[in-house]
Design a protein around this motif. Structure first.
Motif, PDB file in Angstrom:
ATOM      1  N   MET A 154       0.925  -1.181  -0.212  1.00 63.15           N
ATOM      2  CA  MET A 154      -0.110   0.041   0.087  1.00 63.15           C
ATOM      3  C   MET A 154       0.828   1.316   0.008  1.00 63.15           C
ATOM      4  O   MET A 154       1.590   1.440   0.792  1.00 63.15           O
ATOM      5  CB  MET A 154      -0.836   0.064   1.114  1.00 63.15           C
ATOM      6  N   ASN A 155       0.604   2.229  -0.947  1.00 62.45           N
ATOM      7  CA  ASN A 155       1.400   3.322  -0.959  1.00 62.45           C
ATOM      8  C   ASN A 155       0.949   4.321  -0.434  1.00 62.45           C
ATOM      9  O   ASN A 155      -0.278   5.003  -1.193  1.00 62.45           O
ATOM     10  CB  ASN A 155       1.946   3.389  -2.401  1.00 62.45           C
ATOM     11  N   ILE A 156       0.952   4.928   0.532  1.00 63.83           N
ATOM     12  CA  ILE A 156       0.254   6.132   1.347  1.00 63.83           C
ATOM     13  C   ILE A 156       1.529   7.057   1.752  1.00 63.83           C
ATOM     14  O   ILE A 156       2.485   6.236   2.448  1.00 63.83           O
ATOM     15  CB  ILE A 156      -0.618   5.601   2.419  1.00 63.83           C
ATOM     16  N   SER A 157       1.434   8.436   1.483  1.00 65.57           N
ATOM     17  CA  SER A 157       2.281   9.266   2.104  1.00 65.57           C
ATOM     18  C   SER A 157       1.858  10.632   2.519  1.00 65.57           C
ATOM     19  O   SER A 157       0.691  10.774   2.073  1.00 65.57           O
ATOM     20  CB  SER A 157       3.435   9.490   0.847  1.00 65.57           C
ATOM     21  N   ILE A 158       2.745  11.048   3.178  1.00 67.97           N
ATOM     22  CA  ILE A 158       2.202  12.463   3.657  1.00 67.97           C
ATOM     23  C   ILE A 158       3.319  13.515   3.331  1.00 67.97           C
ATOM     24  O   ILE A 158       4.435  13.278   3.464  1.00 67.97           O
ATOM     25  CB  ILE A 158       2.182  12.410   5.391  1.00 67.97           C
ATOM     26  N   ILE A 212      -3.331   4.416  10.928  1.00 70.75           N
ATOM     27  CA  ILE A 212      -1.920   4.452  10.131  1.00 70.75           C
ATOM     28  C   ILE A 212      -1.322   5.387  10.263  1.00 70.75           C
ATOM     29  O   ILE A 212      -0.224   5.543  10.401  1.00 70.75           O
ATOM     30  CB  ILE A 212      -2.567   3.794   8.691  1.00 70.75           C
ATOM     31  N   PRO A 213      -1.958   6.739   9.972  1.00 78.07           N
ATOM     32  CA  PRO A 213      -1.243   7.904  10.218  1.00 78.07           C
ATOM     33  C   PRO A 213      -0.993   8.107  11.899  1.00 78.07           C
ATOM     34  O   PRO A 213      -2.221   7.828  12.635  1.00 78.07           O
ATOM     35  CB  PRO A 213      -2.057   8.983   9.478  1.00 78.07           C
ATOM     36  N   GLU A 272       0.469  -1.844   6.003  1.00 78.38           N
ATOM     37  CA  GLU A 272      -0.069  -2.933   5.167  1.00 78.38           C
ATOM     38  C   GLU A 272      -1.695  -3.234   5.300  1.00 78.38           C
ATOM     39  O   GLU A 272      -2.404  -4.037   4.966  1.00 78.38           O
ATOM     40  CB  GLU A 272       0.482  -4.202   5.424  1.00 78.38           C
ATOM     41  N   LEU A 273      -2.357  -2.591   6.775  1.00 78.91           N
ATOM     42  CA  LEU A 273      -3.816  -2.866   7.063  1.00 78.91           C
ATOM     43  C   LEU A 273      -4.454  -1.945   6.477  1.00 78.91           C
ATOM     44  O   LEU A 273      -5.824  -1.943   6.594  1.00 78.91           O
ATOM     45  CB  LEU A 273      -3.882  -2.753   8.690  1.00 78.91           C
ATOM     46  N   CYS A 274      -3.952  -0.805   5.409  1.00 81.02           N
ATOM     47  CA  CYS A 274      -4.765  -0.051   4.854  1.00 81.02           C
ATOM     48  C   CYS A 274      -5.806  -0.597   3.840  1.00 81.02           C
ATOM     49  O   CYS A 274      -5.359  -1.428   3.030  1.00 81.02           O
ATOM     50  CB  CYS A 274      -3.845   1.034   4.068  1.00 81.02           C
ATOM     51  N   MET A 275      -7.043  -0.051   4.106  1.00 83.19           N
ATOM     52  CA  MET A 275      -8.243  -0.666   3.202  1.00 83.19           C
ATOM     53  C   MET A 275      -8.405   0.341   2.125  1.00 83.19           C
ATOM     54  O   MET A 275      -9.437   0.014   1.390  1.00 83.19           O
ATOM     55  CB  MET A 275      -9.406  -0.720   3.959  1.00 83.19           C
ATOM     56  N   ALA A 276      -7.751   1.524   2.074  1.00 83.54           N
ATOM     57  CA  ALA A 276      -8.058   2.504   0.919  1.00 83.54           C
ATOM     58  C   ALA A 276      -9.418   3.072   0.983  1.00 83.54           C
ATOM     59  O   ALA A 276     -10.039   3.221  -0.161  1.00 83.54           O
ATOM     60  CB  ALA A 276      -7.487   1.836  -0.395  1.00 83.54           C
TER      61      ALA A 276
END
Length: 295
Positions: free
Chosen positions: A1-5, A24-25, A46-50
């Motif tokens: 999962m690609n999530i960024s700030i 997650i954040p 990796e638990l992000c459900m989008a």
């Protein structure tokens, strides 16, 4: 999962951490200085459900999620509760349709409504297949009837009935014997006599909802998406009916599986027939629940 700030934009308000179901954040404090900063948890990323809540609620647009590239601006909704309740009360299951085909533009609106349905395991978990080709609908019907004819014969054979019960389980087997197959006996007879098609009801359109069979709450996701589609259909003057007879054929009949080209790990969990109603209800039968309690 690609999530960024983007730390150049982030003001560490903590909203993203609060609304994320998996937190997650994370908003942390720098020791002694009291200054806050927000980062992505390596332990839980990796638990992000989008679900996109963090992106949608960030006041500075500082979060990027690769699963979702476009976020339309939220609009003010003006749907009087009385109107919505009236729509729900007056919606009926339609089993008699006009022969008039549904325009693709209307079907696309219905699909768009289904796409807005909430899911319990992230984005893109529900797939939708639309069959509105008359020849394919006829083929689909024939293969479905063949399956139920075979099942009816099997239930009359003691040895076959033993294996059907063992495979289906006691509860589903009882449903087959006491509810489904007594009616299906007549459906098959009428179909073979050319009187009626009680499975597809001669509907001009069939929509199937499928999802991965080894993921959580996939059946629920499909049913909720189908419910959204049904309500949108009602606003367009299109009648619908849930059809639980159809999904088993999608799983068990090779010719239907070949027609649908489902991914190997997917099952069809919900289906609805659609078309312009042949008759219009003048009165609405009451609906009740078994009980309502406040605790």
């Amino acid at each position: 999962m690609n999530i960024s700030i983007d730390q150049n934009l982030c003001i560490s308000c903590g909203i993203c951490e609060e609304v994320c179901p998996r937190h997650i954040p994370e908003t942390k404090h720098i020791n002694q200085t009291g200054r806050k900063y927000t980062v992505i948890s390596d332990e839980r990323v990796e638990l992000c459900m989008a679900c996109g809540h963090c992106v949608s609620l960030c006041p500075k647009h500082a979060i990027q999620l690769n699963e979702i590239n476009e976020y339309p601006q939220a609009e003010k909704m003006e749907i009087p509760s009385g109107n919505l309740l009236t729509l729900m009360k007056q919606r009926r299951s339609i089993r008699n349709y006009q022969t008039k085909p549904l325009p693709r533009e209307e079907i696309n609106k219905i699909i768009e409504a289904a796409r807005t349905a909430p899911t319990g395991n992230g984005q893109d978990s529900v797939g939708i297949i639309v069959i509105d080709n008359p020849e394919k609908l006829t083929y689909f019907s024939e293969k479905t009837y063949q399956m139920y004819e075979s099942l009816e014969k099997g239930l009359k054979n003691p040895i076959a009935r033993f294996f059907i019960k063992r495979t289906a389980g006691k509860q589903q087997f009882n449903t087959l014997q006491t509810f489904l197959m007594p009616g299906m006996h007549w459906y098959i007879r009428w179909y073979r006599e050319g009187r009626s098609n009680e499975i597809l009801r001669d509907a001009p359109t069939l929509i199937l909802f499928h999802a991965p069979k080894n993921e959580p709450v996939t059946a629920e996701n499909c049913l909720i998406a189908a419910s959204h589609a049904i309500l949108m259909s009602e606003t367009l003057g299109i009648g619908t009916c849930f059809n639980d007879i159809i999904p088993p054929a999608c799983q068990r009949v090779k010719e239907i599986k070949d027609l649908l080209q489902l991914p190997d790990n997917h099952n069809v969990y919900a289906s609805i027939t659609l078309g312009y109603p042949k008759y219009k209800f003048k009165q609405i039968p009451p609906r009740n629940v078994s009980e309502v309690r406040y605790l």
